[in-house]
Design a protein around this motif. Structure first.
Motif: not given
Length: 150
Positions: A89-117
């Motif tokens: 998790d630590e390496r994923l967090h560190a490497n995620g900083k190289g993505l456009p928004l600077g992090f990797v999404s969390e499962t809860e974020e996908v779940g929230n979109l699912m709940l909305y839809l």
């Protein structure tokens, strides 16, 4: 294809009679890989693109019956898949900083979109694909994997 497409096709056809009666909806989980080619995982990209198209076709067929069908197309999400390939998790967090928004999404974020839809708030939405990817589609799947794995 058996996992990413056939399973969704079989489940959809089995559930449709109930969904028509209840005016329910379907949310298929695809991937940004279905929207952008990636060397080395062409089979995965193809299966997810097929899932997106299948979802749109079913949406068109069942819309007159009051059933909605959409897809969610995640990019990198912190799940066991990364741990299973040896990323902490630590390496994923560190490497995620190289993505456009600077992090990797969390499962809860996908779940929230699912709940909305799935809710009545999205009653006018069908046949659509929703990207939730911290901007990963902007740089392409191969670049994302290089960032995440290095």
């Amino acid at each position: 294809m058996a996992t990413n497409l056939r399973a969704a096709v079989v489940i959809t056809h089995a559930a449709l009679p109930h969904l028509v009666k209840t005016k329910g909806n379907i949310i298929n989980v695809s991937s940004i890989a279905g929207m952008s080619p990636s060397a080395g995982i062409g089979h995965y990209c193809t299966s997810k693109a097929a899932l997106d198209q299948f979802s749109r076709c079913v949406a068109l067929e069942v819309a007159p019956k009051g059933v909605r069908v959409n897809t969610i197309n995640p990019g990198p999400v912190r799940t066991d898949i990364f741990r299973n390939i040896g990323l902490s998790d630590e390496r994923l967090h560190a490497n995620g900083k190289g993505l456009p928004l600077g992090f990797v999404s969390e499962t809860e974020e996908v779940g929230n979109l699912m709940l909305y839809l799935a809710s009545d708030k999205a009653r006018s939405i069908t046949g659509s694909s929703f990207v939730i990817d911290v901007g990963a589609l902007l740089i392409g799947a191969n670049t994302v994997m290089e960032i995440i794995q290095n």
